[in-house]
Design an enzyme around this catalytic site. Structure first.
Site, short mmCIF file in Angstrom:
data_model
loop_
_atom_site.label_atom_id
_atom_site.label_comp_id
_atom_site.label_asym_id
_atom_site.label_seq_id
_atom_site.Cartn_x
_atom_site.Cartn_y
_atom_site.Cartn_z
N GLU A 165 0.81 -1.23 0.00
CA GLU A 165 0.00 0.00 0.00
C GLU A 165 0.84 1.28 0.00
O GLU A 165 0.37 2.36 0.32
CB GLU A 165 -0.98 -0.01 1.19
N TYR A 167 3.43 1.95 1.95
CA TYR A 167 4.01 2.33 3.24
C TYR A 167 5.53 2.11 3.25
O TYR A 167 6.12 1.70 2.25
CB TYR A 167 3.32 1.56 4.37
N ARG A 215 2.80 -8.60 4.37
CA ARG A 215 1.83 -8.11 3.38
C ARG A 215 2.60 -7.51 2.22
O ARG A 215 3.30 -6.49 2.37
CB ARG A 215 0.89 -7.09 4.03
N HIS A 253 -1.49 3.97 -1.74
CA HIS A 253 -2.57 4.90 -1.42
C HIS A 253 -2.64 6.07 -2.39
O HIS A 253 -3.69 6.66 -2.58
CB HIS A 253 -2.44 5.40 0.02
N ALA A 311 -11.99 -7.55 5.17
CA ALA A 311 -11.86 -6.63 6.30
C ALA A 311 -13.22 -6.00 6.58
O ALA A 311 -13.91 -6.37 7.54
CB ALA A 311 -10.80 -5.59 6.00
N ARG A 312 -13.66 -5.11 5.70
CA ARG A 312 -14.92 -4.40 5.93
C ARG A 312 -16.11 -5.34 6.13
O ARG A 312 -17.00 -5.03 6.95
CB ARG A 312 -15.16 -3.40 4.79
N GLN A 340 -18.58 4.61 3.47
CA GLN A 340 -19.18 5.81 4.07
C GLN A 340 -19.03 5.90 5.59
O GLN A 340 -18.85 6.99 6.11
CB GLN A 340 -20.67 5.87 3.69
N LYS A 559 -23.42 26.47 -7.13
CA LYS A 559 -22.24 26.86 -6.33
C LYS A 559 -21.03 27.00 -7.24
O LYS A 559 -20.81 26.14 -8.10
CB LYS A 559 -21.93 25.79 -5.28
N LYS A 562 -15.87 23.31 -7.34
CA LYS A 562 -15.74 22.08 -8.11
C LYS A 562 -16.89 21.13 -7.78
O LYS A 562 -17.08 20.79 -6.61
CB LYS A 562 -14.40 21.43 -7.76
N GLY A 644 -34.93 10.56 6.01
CA GLY A 644 -35.15 11.75 5.19
C GLY A 644 -36.38 12.52 5.60
O GLY A 644 -36.45 13.74 5.42
#
Ligand code: NAP
Ligand code: SF4
Length: 667
Positions: A165, A167, A215, A253, A311-312, A340, A559, A562, A644
């Site tokens: 990754e 590192y 890893r 990353h 993992a997640r 999120q 707005k 960007k 909502g």
């Protein structure tokens, strides 16, 4: 006989035998930094009880300069070791095994004291690293070895040395970041010296009976990254140095290729682990976008790996393995790879949690304990907020009736799943559809309810969601609403999308894709993002070759900034890049004058202009649908409003589900 014979087979590592082939990969949760070690221990013990074969902790810093951010957790003091012992004891009591990841961030350390092979600043950090001298390198090795020894003292079953990754150890491997010409730089034999030395010295210090995972980066996805031959050379040297297992990492990353987002095809990089497995003798672990037992089983059955890292998915459901093993795979809460509530939180300095499981990392503070006073509850609205509230309330022993005027569960999730790259939402809707009735909720669909229908309940939860905001543009009757578009309304070849929030971006992606999703076609997806073969190009970078867009799209907002600034911290860039690749013109600072047969008239920089489009799609935000709530209160009926219908601004499924769960936990 299990349907997952490969996934659930034991794995003999020599040091220990793991009870199955599932690894919970390392995640930074932020829990250690809270100092609440009971909470940390409960997070891991919950997952150990859920049957995972081996877990890896979030990255622990070996020293101050190597911490991902100032104050990052590590095993620095006797007190730290005692704290970690709470974790390992509780995991072992629960029948689990756990390894501690040692993460030296090198130039990714977010602080002025960061160090690396050379003083080459990363594009994702404001801090230039200091180039280490010989003594400095020796100190880093010694600190990593000390961390491993302390991990053993703290009761861990092993360590994972983080070498991917982008590192610290990865930074020594490539000329992109290693410009040295001493024995740590120059030819590849020199550049691999540091990771190999680290693994050899860790093994010597911890002895033979301790798991050492390395890893390894299989595809750096950066300019001048490693070639496949180099990766193989390193893997063999790491094996020779005494590693027990090779876990795999994908992309630095700073890479401009998504590697774990929801639009990445499932198991998109596992073929590389399969290739590595042919050339090493120790077990290899595959990772990235694996989120169901079926995908894991197929990878192992096809010989792509010896173990599967997820993992997640263990944030979404700590009981993933236990459910798969007991024939209850449909009950597994699916990780939809949205980032999120996990990575977006991490990168905003917030505690990690999970969109589909608000109890993740909150195990000791958010309880779904049975109620002592069951109530008759009506939940109106079967979107994410209503479904979650109904499920948790029923689970706690309340008698719950869930109403929706639509004929199916899911609410706006049914729109999200039409968007190419958001196919994981199908699994989320399927899960709710399976779990809501299974947990005892009485579901009544196709029925709009009013105050009179709700009088017999002790309490009513209003989760009636949102309705699209009317932007009031002259000639607007000619425009289409985003709901119609996502449901398949006919749209011409040139389209202007009004509003560049989450939905505007989704609709733009839907329109340029023309009913096709590269996420379901891994080869095509790799071509679109420029993912090549590291055997052919260093780092596996190829020239991106996106398919031409199905339509010309303009994505507009008022707005003067960007478009896409409000999108997810770790995923916004992916949406912007995907639309740029499809030639979408994203304009800010626009005011909408009128819609005519010629197209959309706008004013920008003080000048009026015509966008000659065939269709205009309105994605101008949402307003709460809270009329029922107001009428219930006026009638003196106890009512709560969530999702909502409560606050439409910046609504997303994360907030809706969290609010639904928390209300149900409190009733
Ligand atoms: P939103 O994110 O609040 O965006 C609304 C857009 O409409 C903005 O671009 C806004 O920009 C514009 N707008 C607001 N009032 C307007 C008006 N009167 N006339 C014209 N334009 C107007 O809302 P959304 O796109 O409807 O999304 C709803 C929520 O769903 C989002 O907050 C989002 O979190 C969630 N969602 C998330 C994702 C995701 O990928 N995470 C995807 C879809 C939806 P200007 O005011 O600058 O014109
Ligand atoms: Fe998966 Fe999203 Fe939960 Fe993160 S927040 S674990 S990506 S479902």
């Amino acid at each position: 006989m299990t349907v997952y014979p490969h996934l659930l087979a034991p794995l003999d590592l020599g040091q220990v035998t793991l009870k199955n082939r599932v690894l919970m990969g390392s995640m930074h949760t932020g829990l250690e930094e809270t100092g609440d070690w009971n909470r940390v221990a409960e997070f891991y013990a919950t997952r150990a009880r859920g049957g995972v074969g081996l877990m890896v902790t979030g990255g622990m810093a070996p020293n101050r300069e190597g911490g991902v951010f100032p104050g990052a957790a590590g095993l620095f003091t006797a007190r730290d070791i005692e704290n970690h012992r709470q974790v390992t004891d509780r995991v072992h009591q629960a029948g689990g095994r756990i390894a501690m990841q040692i993460l030296h961030a090198g130039r990714y350390a977010y602080g002025p004291d960061c160090v690396s092979a050379s003083a080459v600043k990363s594009p994702i950090s404001p801090f230039a690293p200091k180039e280490l001298d010989e003594d400095g390198i020796e100190k880093q090795i010694a600190d990593i070895v000390t961390a491993a020894v302390r991990a053993k003292e703290a009761g861990y079953d092993g360590v994972e040395v983080m070498g991917s990754e982008g590192y610290f150890l990865n930074q020594f491997l490539v000329t992109h970041t290693n410009r040295r010409n001493d024995r740590w730089g120059g030819p590849y034999e020199n550049r691999i010296r540091l990771p190999v030395e680290v693994v050899a010295r860790v093994r010597a210090a911890v002895g033979p009976d301790f798991i050492v995972i390395y890893r390894i980066s299989l595809i750096d996805l950066i300019p001048n990254g490693q070639t496949w031959d180099e990766v193989v050379t390193l893997a063999r040297a790491i094996e020779g140095a005494g590693a027990s297992l090779l876990n795999t990492g994908i992309g630095w990353h700073e890479a401009r290729v998504p590697t774990i987002a929801t639009s990445v095809p499932r198991a998109a990089f596992a073929h590389l682990t399969g290739r590595l497995r042919q050339v090493v003798g120790i077990p290899v672990i595959t990772s990235n976008r694996i989120n169901t037992p079926e995908v894991g089983e197929a990878l192992l059955a096809d010989g792509m790996a010896d173990m599967v890292s997820m993992a997640r998915p263990f944030l979404a459901d700590p009981d993933f393995v236990a459910k798969a093993a007991s024939g209850r795979a449909r009950e597994i809460a699916p990780c939809i790879a949205c980032n999120q509530a996990c990575l977006d939180h991490t990168f905003s300095g917030k505690l990690t949690s999970c969109l589909v499981n608000p109890r993740a990392c909150h195990e000791t503070v958010l309880s779904y304990a049975p109620t002592g006073a069951p109530k008759r509850l009506a939940v109106v609205g079967a979107g994410p907020a209503g479904m979650m509230c109904a499920m948790v309330a029923a689970q706690r022993g309340h008698k719950v009736v869930l109403f929706d005027k639509a004929g199916a569960l899911g609410g706006q999730l049914n729109l999200a799943r039409q968007v190419p790259g958001k196919e994981e939402f199908h699994g989320l809707v399927d899960w709710f559809t399976h779990e809501v009735p299974r947990l005892g909720v009485d579901v009544r669909l196709g029925r709009a309810v009013e105050v009179a229908d709700l009088a017999g309940f002790d309490s009513v939860v209003v989760a009636t969601g949102v309705s699209p905001r009317d932007p009031g543009i002259p000639g607007q009757a000619r425009a289409l609403g985003y709901i119609d578009v996502l449901k398949g309304a006919k749209v011409g070849p040139r389209v202007a999308v009004i509003g560049a929030g989450g939905i505007g971006f989704d609709v733009a992606e839907f329109l340029v894709a023309g009913g096709h999703s590269a996420t379901l076609h891994p080869e095509e997806w790799r071509r679109e993002w420029g993912v090549g073969d590291p055997a052919l190009t260093p780092g596996g970078l190829a020239v991106p070759a996106p398919e031409p867009p199905a339509r010309q799209v303009w994505l507009l907002q008022r707005k003067a900034e960007k478009p896409g600034r409000g999108l997810g911290k770790t995923t916004g860039w992916i949406h912007r890049a995907a639309l740029q690749a499809k030639g979408v013109k994203m304009l800010g600072g626009v005011s909408y004058d009128r819609i005519t047969d010629e197209g959309l008239w706008i004013t920008r920089d003080g000048k009026a202009e015509l966008l000659a489009v065939d269709d205009v799609v309105l994605c101008a935000g949402q307003l709460p649908e809270r009329g029922l709530y107001d009428r219930l209160i006026a009638a003196g009926i106890e009512a709560h409003v969530i999702g909502g219908a409560d606050v439409a601004a910046e609504l997303d499924a994360k907030r809706a589900i969290d609010q639904g769960a928390r209300l149900a936990a409190s009733l």
